[in-house]
Design a protein around this motif. Structure first.
Motif, PDB file in Angstrom:
ATOM      1  N   GLY A 104      22.665  13.098 -19.249  1.00 30.13           N
ATOM      2  CA  GLY A 104      21.572  13.702 -19.998  1.00 30.13           C
ATOM      3  C   GLY A 104      20.329  13.881 -19.156  1.00 30.13           C
ATOM      4  N   PHE A 105      19.489  12.851 -19.108  1.00 24.76           N
ATOM      5  CA  PHE A 105      18.237  12.986 -18.370  1.00 24.76           C
ATOM      6  C   PHE A 105      17.670  11.622 -17.999  1.00 24.76           C
ATOM      7  CE2 PHE A 105      17.048  11.906 -22.500  1.00 24.76           C
ATOM      8  CZ  PHE A 105      15.684  11.974 -22.796  1.00 24.76           C
ATOM      9  N   ALA A 107       0.872  -1.179   0.000  1.00 21.97           N
ATOM     10  CA  ALA A 107       0.000   0.000   0.000  1.00 21.97           C
ATOM     11  C   ALA A 107       0.904   1.222   0.000  1.00 21.97           C
ATOM     12  CB  ALA A 107      -0.899  -0.017   1.230  1.00 21.97           C
ATOM     13  N   MET A 108       0.807   2.022  -1.038  1.00 22.09           N
ATOM     14  CA  MET A 108       1.787   3.096  -1.195  1.00 22.09           C
ATOM     15  C   MET A 108       1.261   4.183  -2.110  1.00 22.09           C
ATOM     16  SD  MET A 108       2.598   2.442  -4.505  1.00 22.09           S
ATOM     17  CE  MET A 108       2.432   1.040  -5.597  1.00 22.09           C
ATOM     18  N   ARG A 109       2.002   5.277  -2.160  1.00 22.07           N
ATOM     19  CA  ARG A 109       1.832   6.328  -3.144  1.00 22.07           C
ATOM     20  C   ARG A 109       2.974   6.224  -4.159  1.00 22.07           C
ATOM     21  NH1 ARG A 109       1.775  11.522   0.651  1.00 22.07           N
ATOM     22  NH2 ARG A 109       1.874  12.602  -1.367  1.00 22.07           N
ATOM     23  N   GLU A 110       2.687   6.564  -5.416  1.00 20.85           N
ATOM     24  CA  GLU A 110       3.716   6.564  -6.460  1.00 20.85           C
ATOM     25  C   GLU A 110       4.130   7.999  -6.750  1.00 20.85           C
ATOM     26  OE1 GLU A 110       3.323   3.767  -9.811  1.00 20.85           O
ATOM     27  OE2 GLU A 110       1.356   3.286  -8.975  1.00 20.85           O
ATOM     28  N   ILE A 111       5.412   8.271  -6.546  1.00 20.66           N
ATOM     29  CA  ILE A 111       5.952   9.620  -6.719  1.00 20.66           C
ATOM     30  C   ILE A 111       7.104   9.562  -7.716  1.00 20.66           C
ATOM     31  CG2 ILE A 111       7.090  11.553  -5.527  1.00 20.66           C
ATOM     32  CD1 ILE A 111       5.527  10.766  -3.022  1.00 20.66           C
ATOM     33  N   GLU A 112       7.237  10.612  -8.518  1.00 20.64           N
ATOM     34  CA  GLU A 112       8.282  10.656  -9.541  1.00 20.64           C
ATOM     35  C   GLU A 112       9.177  11.877  -9.335  1.00 20.64           C
ATOM     36  OE1 GLU A 112       6.352  10.731 -13.323  1.00 20.64           O
ATOM     37  OE2 GLU A 112       5.448   8.740 -13.084  1.00 20.64           O
ATOM     38  N   CYS A 113      10.374  11.785  -9.895  1.00 18.79           N
ATOM     39  CA  CYS A 113      11.300  12.921  -9.845  1.00 18.79           C
ATOM     40  C   CYS A 113      12.140  12.908 -11.119  1.00 18.79           C
ATOM     41  CB  CYS A 113      12.202  12.821  -8.613  1.00 18.79           C
ATOM     42  SG  CYS A 113      13.209  14.293  -8.306  1.00 18.79           S
ATOM     43  N   ALA A 114      12.300  14.069 -11.750  1.00 21.54           N
ATOM     44  CA  ALA A 114      13.062  14.185 -12.991  1.00 21.54           C
ATOM     45  C   ALA A 114      14.492  14.628 -12.696  1.00 21.54           C
ATOM     46  CB  ALA A 114      12.391  15.184 -13.928  1.00 21.54           C
ATOM     47  N   VAL A 115      15.428  14.136 -13.498  1.00 25.13           N
ATOM     48  CA  VAL A 115      16.846  14.460 -13.325  1.00 25.13           C
ATOM     49  C   VAL A 115      17.403  14.934 -14.670  1.00 25.13           C
ATOM     50  CG1 VAL A 115      19.117  13.595 -12.659  1.00 25.13           C
ATOM     51  CG2 VAL A 115      17.067  12.700 -11.530  1.00 25.13           C
ATOM     52  N   ILE A 116      18.244  15.969 -14.612  1.00 25.09           N
ATOM     53  CA  ILE A 116      18.969  16.461 -15.788  1.00 25.09           C
ATOM     54  C   ILE A 116      20.422  16.702 -15.393  1.00 25.09           C
ATOM     55  CG2 ILE A 116      19.308  18.440 -17.337  1.00 25.09           C
ATOM     56  CD1 ILE A 116      16.377  18.779 -17.562  1.00 25.09           C
ATOM     57  N   GLY A 117      21.354  16.328 -16.266  1.00 25.73           N
ATOM     58  CA  GLY A 117      22.757  16.637 -16.011  1.00 25.73           C
ATOM     59  C   GLY A 117      23.690  15.549 -16.482  1.00 25.73           C
ATOM     60  N   ASN A 118      24.980  15.836 -16.377  1.00 25.11           N
ATOM     61  CA  ASN A 118      26.016  14.843 -16.648  1.00 25.11           C
ATOM     62  C   ASN A 118      26.766  14.563 -15.353  1.00 25.11           C
ATOM     63  OD1 ASN A 118      25.333  14.581 -19.365  1.00 25.11           O
ATOM     64  ND2 ASN A 118      26.811  16.103 -20.064  1.00 25.11           N
ATOM     65  N   GLY A 119      27.904  15.209 -15.150  1.00 28.96           N
ATOM     66  CA  GLY A 119      28.676  14.955 -13.935  1.00 28.96           C
ATOM     67  C   GLY A 119      28.048  15.497 -12.677  1.00 28.96           C
ATOM     68  N   GLU A 120      27.265  16.572 -12.796  1.00 30.22           N
ATOM     69  CA  GLU A 120      26.627  17.184 -11.624  1.00 30.22           C
ATOM     70  C   GLU A 120      25.120  17.302 -11.877  1.00 30.22           C
ATOM     71  OE1 GLU A 120      28.617  20.880 -11.002  1.00 30.22           O
ATOM     72  OE2 GLU A 120      30.453  19.938 -10.274  1.00 30.22           O
ATOM     73  N   PRO A 121      24.405  16.183 -11.843  1.00 28.44           N
ATOM     74  CA  PRO A 121      22.976  16.202 -12.176  1.00 28.44           C
ATOM     75  C   PRO A 121      22.146  16.931 -11.128  1.00 28.44           C
ATOM     76  CG  PRO A 121      23.617  14.050 -11.339  1.00 28.44           C
ATOM     77  CD  PRO A 121      24.885  14.833 -11.489  1.00 28.44           C
ATOM     78  N   LEU A 122      21.037  17.492 -11.587  1.00 31.99           N
ATOM     79  CA  LEU A 122      20.097  18.189 -10.719  1.00 31.99           C
ATOM     80  C   LEU A 122      18.732  17.509 -10.805  1.00 31.99           C
ATOM     81  CD1 LEU A 122      20.949  21.906 -11.628  1.00 31.99           C
ATOM     82  CD2 LEU A 122      21.745  20.605  -9.628  1.00 31.99           C
ATOM     83  N   ALA A 123      17.992  17.535  -9.706  1.00 34.87           N
ATOM     84  CA  ALA A 123      16.678  16.918  -9.652  1.00 34.87           C
ATOM     85  C   ALA A 123      15.595  17.982  -9.570  1.00 34.87           C
ATOM     86  CB  ALA A 123      16.574  15.976  -8.448  1.00 34.87           C
TER      87      ALA A 123
END
Length: 373
Positions: free
Chosen positions: A304-305, A229-245
């Motif tokens: 990349g992403f 029983a849970m919630r589904e959550i997503e997060c996007a990432v962009i970057g190469n060596g220093e990725p950001l969310a």
């Protein structure tokens, strides 16, 4: 001088139609003042279409947008070659090269998101958007993905995996393993597919057999996960060596009788779900989701992403990393562009960054020696 971007989409995958919708989103949102787009579709049978025939797969509105912003596409029959001296596409009628500056693979699932196309682009010595060969293949295969997550200390749900021929030889043994390690209900998935294709819920041995039969239509490797029983959550990432969310997002299901967010529920436009950014979680949990997303991205050596999917347990509040998608959906219903928009980056800016990251990664790889001197 505009940058010529070859957008590859369609492909030999159960996610063929979603790929076309994602490519449509890219073409409609990319900055036409900076880029010249060459649409390149691959059919379900593996045929590479000419740019003109590729464009015909889109809705009429997208064709009009393309004609207004990019002009008439080439009529040439084309192929992508791994010959590094060509560094682009070949006109099959004349044998002449059709140069491209960078390739944007918008291919979901097998033969696109799994490292196969990325390997061809590496051989062709072309910059391309997104993860490399290893990250793509590890991110596609849910078993290797979970192994890498576990090795870096990320929490994951319980699962069992097996091969299709193992099931066909000894299904009773596999069923006992699932019942012993997971129990019912559980979820059955193809190991190398996304967009909720081939996923179903099993409540007993009979429905488990049916669910495995469905998943086995799409892949030789099957994953069975515990049901929580849970919630589904997503997060996007962009970057190469220093990725950001990005800020996390969440699909809010209006009809609670819906068992899970399947393919139809995600993409049919029934109005039963809404993607909310930011997800309704505390600032502390939001920060944790973003940290885990970057850690998952780095665990597969991403570039990349990507989009990272999470489970948030109702009973304990524990956050679990479910999976990573190295070519996330970019349709009008997809979470990836919505999460960046909610974080303050419109999709056009995101596309600019992805192309810049492709060139950065290509330049970095050019530093590697290929000959002993």
């Amino acid at each position: 001088m505009k940058i010529r971007v070859g957008v590859i989409f369609g492909g030999r995958s159960g996610e063929h139609e979603i790929s076309i919708r994602s490519a449509r989103g890219v073409i409609e949102q990319i900055d036409s003042a900076k880029y010249d787009i060459l649409p390149i579709a691959i059919t379900n049978g593996g045929e590479w279409l000419s740019p003109a025939d590729s464009l015909s797969l889109f809705q009429l509105s997208t064709q009009d947008i393309f004609a207004e912003r990019f002009g008439p596409p080439s009529m040439a029959a084309i192929a992508l070659t791994g010959d590094a001296s060509v560094r682009g596409l070949i006109d099959l009628e004349t044998g002449q090269s059709i140069p491209v500056d960078v390739v944007f693979p918008v291919l979901h699932g097998t033969f696109g998101e799994d490292g196969t196309v990325q390997g061809l682009l590496e051989m062709a010595d072309l910059p391309y958007v997104g993860c490399g060969v290893l990250a793509s293949s590890c991110g596609m295969d849910k078993v290797f993905m979970k192994t890498l997550f576990r090795d870096v200390g990320l929490p994951i749900c319980k699962y069992v995996w097996f091969l299709r021929d193992e099931w066909e030889r000894a299904s009773d043994t596999v069923i006992r393993r699932v019942e012993t390690n997971l129990g019912y209900p559980c979820f059955v998935k193809p190991a190398n597919l996304g967009s909720s294709v081939g996923i179903s819920k099993a409540d007993d041995a009979g429905s488990l057999a049916s669910a495995v039969a469905l998943a086995a239509e799409f892949d030789r490797k099957i994953v069975v996960e515990e049901s929580i029983a849970m919630r589904e959550i997503e997060c996007a990432v962009i970057g190469n060596g220093e990725p950001l969310a990005s800020l996390p997002g969440e699909y809010i299901i209006r009809d609670e009788t819906k068992k899970f967010l399947d393919f139809t529920e995600k993409y049919s436009g029934t109005g039963n779900n809404e993607f909310v950014v930011p997800a309704p979680v505390s600032d502390e949990l939001s920060d944790k989701i973003r940290r885990f997303a970057v850690a998952a991205f780095k665990a597969i050596d991403g570039s990349g992403f990507a989009r990272v999917d999470f489970f948030l347990r109702h009973d304990t509040g524990a956050l679990l990393v479910n999976e990573i998608n190295t070519i996330p959906g970019m349709t009008d219903a997809s979470g990836f562009p919505k999460m960046w928009a909610g974080t303050g980056k419109p999709f056009t800016q995101v596309l600019d960054e992805l192309i810049d990251l492709a060139f950065d990664r290509y330049r970095d790889k050019q530093r590697n020696k290929t000959l002993r001197v």
